[in-house]
Design a protein around this motif. Structure first.
Motif, PDB file in Angstrom:
ATOM      1  N   VAL A   1       0.822  -1.128  -0.076  1.00 18.26           N
ATOM      2  CA  VAL A   1      -0.040   0.246  -0.008  1.00 18.26           C
ATOM      3  C   VAL A   1       0.874   1.357   0.160  1.00 18.26           C
ATOM      4  O   VAL A   1       0.869   2.237  -0.742  1.00 18.26           O
ATOM      5  CB  VAL A   1      -0.942   0.031   1.230  1.00 18.26           C
ATOM      6  CG1 VAL A   1      -1.640   1.318   1.298  1.00 18.26           C
ATOM      7  CG2 VAL A   1      -2.027  -1.242   1.162  1.00 18.26           C
ATOM      8  N   ALA A   2       1.942   1.217   0.778  1.00 17.69           N
ATOM      9  CA  ALA A   2       2.961   2.343   0.811  1.00 17.69           C
ATOM     10  C   ALA A   2       3.527   2.583  -0.531  1.00 17.69           C
ATOM     11  O   ALA A   2       3.602   3.794  -0.900  1.00 17.69           O
ATOM     12  CB  ALA A   2       3.698   2.310   1.974  1.00 17.69           C
ATOM     13  N   VAL A   3       3.963   1.496  -1.068  1.00 21.88           N
ATOM     14  CA  VAL A   3       4.687   1.572  -2.289  1.00 21.88           C
ATOM     15  C   VAL A   3       3.631   2.141  -3.355  1.00 21.88           C
ATOM     16  O   VAL A   3       4.113   3.241  -4.290  1.00 21.88           O
ATOM     17  CB  VAL A   3       5.288   0.380  -3.088  1.00 21.88           C
ATOM     18  CG1 VAL A   3       5.603   0.267  -4.456  1.00 21.88           C
ATOM     19  CG2 VAL A   3       6.492   0.034  -1.905  1.00 21.88           C
ATOM     20  N   TRP A   4       2.341   1.782  -3.482  1.00 19.91           N
ATOM     21  CA  TRP A   4       1.558   2.012  -4.534  1.00 19.91           C
ATOM     22  C   TRP A   4       1.021   3.604  -4.305  1.00 19.91           C
ATOM     23  O   TRP A   4       0.907   4.267  -5.276  1.00 19.91           O
ATOM     24  CB  TRP A   4       0.040   1.228  -4.193  1.00 19.91           C
ATOM     25  CG  TRP A   4      -0.892   1.826  -5.103  1.00 19.91           C
ATOM     26  CD1 TRP A   4      -1.184   1.641  -6.521  1.00 19.91           C
ATOM     27  CD2 TRP A   4      -2.244   2.474  -4.877  1.00 19.91           C
ATOM     28  NE1 TRP A   4      -2.016   2.094  -7.039  1.00 19.91           N
ATOM     29  CE2 TRP A   4      -2.921   2.608  -6.157  1.00 19.91           C
ATOM     30  CE3 TRP A   4      -2.753   3.261  -3.861  1.00 19.91           C
ATOM     31  CZ2 TRP A   4      -4.174   3.453  -6.149  1.00 19.91           C
ATOM     32  CZ3 TRP A   4      -3.894   3.851  -3.753  1.00 19.91           C
ATOM     33  CH2 TRP A   4      -4.598   3.915  -4.975  1.00 19.91           C
ATOM     34  N   LEU A   5       0.962   4.235  -2.999  1.00 21.97           N
ATOM     35  CA  LEU A   5       0.638   5.567  -2.837  1.00 21.97           C
ATOM     36  C   LEU A   5       1.876   6.428  -3.007  1.00 21.97           C
ATOM     37  O   LEU A   5       1.469   7.507  -3.786  1.00 21.97           O
ATOM     38  CB  LEU A   5       0.231   5.776  -1.376  1.00 21.97           C
ATOM     39  CG  LEU A   5      -1.167   5.121  -1.071  1.00 21.97           C
ATOM     40  CD1 LEU A   5      -1.318   5.285   0.573  1.00 21.97           C
ATOM     41  CD2 LEU A   5      -2.361   5.958  -1.699  1.00 21.97           C
ATOM     42  N   SER A   6       2.957   6.124  -2.808  1.00 25.82           N
ATOM     43  CA  SER A   6       4.162   6.701  -2.957  1.00 25.82           C
ATOM     44  C   SER A   6       4.352   6.945  -4.536  1.00 25.82           C
ATOM     45  O   SER A   6       5.167   7.874  -4.852  1.00 25.82           O
ATOM     46  CB  SER A   6       5.615   6.286  -2.174  1.00 25.82           C
ATOM     47  OG  SER A   6       5.158   6.068  -0.942  1.00 25.82           O
ATOM     48  N   LEU A   7       4.258   5.763  -5.318  1.00 31.12           N
ATOM     49  CA  LEU A   7       4.690   6.000  -6.726  1.00 31.12           C
ATOM     50  C   LEU A   7       3.610   6.367  -7.724  1.00 31.12           C
ATOM     51  O   LEU A   7       3.883   6.407  -8.735  1.00 31.12           O
ATOM     52  CB  LEU A   7       5.462   4.589  -7.190  1.00 31.12           C
ATOM     53  CG  LEU A   7       6.525   4.020  -6.448  1.00 31.12           C
ATOM     54  CD1 LEU A   7       7.019   2.598  -6.941  1.00 31.12           C
ATOM     55  CD2 LEU A   7       7.547   5.092  -6.271  1.00 31.12           C
ATOM     56  N   LEU A   8       2.392   6.603  -7.089  1.00 28.73           N
ATOM     57  CA  LEU A   8       1.100   6.909  -7.908  1.00 28.73           C
ATOM     58  C   LEU A   8       1.491   8.028  -8.882  1.00 28.73           C
ATOM     59  O   LEU A   8       1.104   7.970 -10.112  1.00 28.73           O
ATOM     60  CB  LEU A   8      -0.086   7.213  -6.898  1.00 28.73           C
ATOM     61  CG  LEU A   8      -1.487   7.141  -7.682  1.00 28.73           C
ATOM     62  CD1 LEU A   8      -1.769   5.906  -8.104  1.00 28.73           C
ATOM     63  CD2 LEU A   8      -2.401   7.797  -6.532  1.00 28.73           C
ATOM     64  N   PRO A   9       2.179   9.242  -8.602  1.00 26.93           N
ATOM     65  CA  PRO A   9       2.363  10.163  -9.437  1.00 26.93           C
ATOM     66  C   PRO A   9       3.513   9.818 -10.460  1.00 26.93           C
ATOM     67  O   PRO A   9       3.519  10.631 -11.636  1.00 26.93           O
ATOM     68  CB  PRO A   9       3.068  11.421  -8.560  1.00 26.93           C
ATOM     69  CG  PRO A   9       2.567  10.767  -7.345  1.00 26.93           C
ATOM     70  CD  PRO A   9       2.472   9.254  -7.176  1.00 26.93           C
TER      71      PRO A   9
END
Length: 577
Positions: free
Chosen positions: A315-323
């Protein structure tokens, strides 16, 4: 004197056996896990029966070792790596750590039935990935990742310590003084940690680089100069209230990318120091733990580790790399390489240092979580990279390298390559080398004999050529000497496809030949521009774009621009973006 000899003998014996045991790493177990287990076996409940319970000494050794490891990692990080992955890595190092710590903290508070502040404290301790673990496993896993993934992981692991340390120290203060959180003070402290760490690291890195380029020292002393200067920078930045871990990493980056005496011999010495630091740190941390207590905490530690691996980190990776438009396969691998190592264990020493209530429980639980992480994630990096199809052909490295001036740009090196059976140079007079105007063959070794080739000299398979060549030709020369059908796990011919397309080829003509539908705007540009637009991110070698029935693969870059493209029929229609 007899007691001193016995102590030194056992120190040497433990290190010696640990290094011998490291040969097992090629069969699966991570090196750091081997060192930890050796320390546990030498401890009070192991076969060594060594009584070691000095938390301050362990804390001192661990901090010094981490400083050396981060300095070595920084020295090996090129500025091109920063250009490719700095923004996503910083997002992971800040937002990612915060999200992971929050999710893990909530889970721990519910599962262990502890105060939410203790849950957040333990979540913050285990939230950051460890530079030693990531650097070590990526280099020993036997796989080559594309530059964006490997650079993101290495920069993240080298820069996420400030956020984790800040969260841990702030939460300990809140628990110890029984007070709440104030958003303004949290933001101010974060800015101070990152700001002083970044500015101090860059400034002191320039000073150290300047000294290394001007002081006339014996060759072997340059590594000692850089190591000691880096440690002084680490302590100075810490004393000023910044993040010493971030600072010393940036010191290494600056020194490694500027013209000075930090050449290959310095890197070899620093590599040895980093391995010694890793071995010593994990052995000491292993001595500090009681295996019986680990077994008692096995069930909750296993649950926490599984939650971190399969929920909090993804979840942390998905949110951090979203942009940043990372492909889902790359996000999945980055999430899987959330390795825990020495850093969480060192952070778990903080509560013990101030005699915080429950500190021993936090330490034991953290140690158990690290062991589970190393066992599950550390042993499966290679398999996961192959499963997610992220392995790219390994860049052919020279057999030997000799730097002339220590500057990482287009300056010259003396490199040695051996002619492989598939090379087009085999049994020729070396005509393929004549297209490089700035290349000279210095010498050739054929078996035990040294040759100085003249016109008409025929090179044979197995000959080792010593070349004076510009750095920018290094990878291309490696491919030339190896041949595109090299015998690594991912052969370039199979990976990039049977055909090569120039990046400047017109998109319109390309689309007409292969019957691909493109918009009028896309047809006006070249294929490199088309790929860049479809990727929506900075391209790296190995990036894939599906276009109709074709798969286009970035084969070579020139100053960040797609120069050559591999072409093959797409084996499936799975989306790549």
């Amino acid at each position: 004197m007899s007691d001193i000899n016995i102590i030194l003998f056992f120190i040497g014996l433990i290190l010696f056996l640990s290094v011998l045991a490291s040969s097992l790493a090629r069969f699966g177990p991570p090196l750091l896990l081997i060192f930890l287990v050796c320390g546990m076996l030498a401890g009070s409940e192991g076969i060594g029966h060594i009584q070691f319970n000095s938390v301050p000494l362990a804390f001192f050794i661990a901090n010094l070792a981490l400083a050396v490891i981060l300095l070595d990692g920084g020295l090996r990080t090129s500025l091109e790596t920063f250009r490719v992955a700095l923004r996503p890595a910083l997002s992971l190092a800040t937002v990612g750590v915060l999200v992971s710590a929050s999710l893990a903290g909530a889970f721990i508070a519910v599962v262990l039935h502890v105060d939410w502040r203790y849950g957040l404290l333990l979540g913050s301790i285990v939230a950051s990935t460890d530079a030693a673990a990531v650097f070590s496993q990526l280099r020993s896993s036997g796989v080559t990742l594309n530059q964006r993934v490997s650079a993101t992981l290495e920069i993240e692991s080298g820069t996420n310590d400030p956020m984790a340390i800040f969260l841990v120290t702030y939460l300990m203060s809140a628990i110890d003084q029984n007070k709440g959180f104030h958003l303004a003070s949290v933001a101010g402290e974060l800015v101070r940690q990152f700001g002083i760490g970044a500015i101090g690291g860059v400034a002191l890195g320039y000073v150290l680089s300047w000294l290394a380029s001007r002081l006339p020292l014996v060759e072997g002393l340059y590594a000692l100069l850089i190591a000691s200067g880096g440690v002084m920078a680490f302590t100075a930045i810490n004393q000023l209230g910044g993040s010493g871990f971030l600072g010393i990493y940036l010191v290494g980056v600056v020194v490694g990318n500027r013209r000075n005496e930090a050449t290959e011999h310095v890197f070899r010495v620093m590599d040895g120091l980093a391995w010694l630091a890793q071995a010593g740190m994990f052995l000491v941390l292993g001595l500090l733990v009681n295996p019986s207590q680990l077994w008692a905490d096995a069930a909750p530690a296993f649950l926490i580790a599984l939650f971190l691996i399969f929920v909090a980190r993804p979840v942390a990776v998905w949110l951090s790399l979203l942009p940043f438009h990372f492909p889902s396969r790359e996000q999945g691998f980055i999430a899987w390489v959330g390795l825990r190592g020495a850093v969480p264990i060192v952070l778990s020493l903080f509560p013990l240092m101030i005699n915080l209530e429950g500190g021993q429980f936090l330490f034991d639980l953290t140690f158990a979580v690290v062991l589970v992480s190393l066992l599950i994630q550390g042993t499966s990096l290679g398999a996961m990279a192959r499963l997610l199809r992220l392995q790219v052909p390994q860049a052919p490295e020279p057999a030997e390298t000799f730097d002339l001036d220590g500057e990482r740009d287009d300056r010259f090196q003396i490199v040695a390559f051996r002619i492989e059976p598939d090379s087009i140079l085999a049994n020729t007079a070396g005509d393929a080398l004549t297209r490089y105007d700035d290349l000279r063959v210095v010498a050739v070794t054929r078996g035990p004999r040294l040759r100085f080739p003249r016109r008409g000299f025929v090179y044979g398979i197995g000959d080792k050529l010593y070349l004076l060549a510009a750095r920018r030709h290094r990878n291309e020369l490696g491919r030339l000497f190896r041949g595109d059908t090299g015998h690594d796990r991912v052969a370039p011919g199979r990976f990039f496809g049977p055909f090569t397309l120039e990046g400047r080829a017109p998109s319109g003509e390309f689309a007409d030949v292969y019957g691909i539908e493109l918009s009028e705007e896309e047809r006006r540009h070249d294929v490199a521009h088309l790929m860049r637009k479809r990727l929506r991110r900075r391209p790296v070698e190995g990036d894939i774009v599906e276009l109709g029935p074709l798969r286009l693969i970035v084969r070579r870059l020139d100053a960040g621009t797609i120069d050559q493209i591999g072409l093959q029929l797409a084996p499936d229609r799975s989306p790549e973006r």
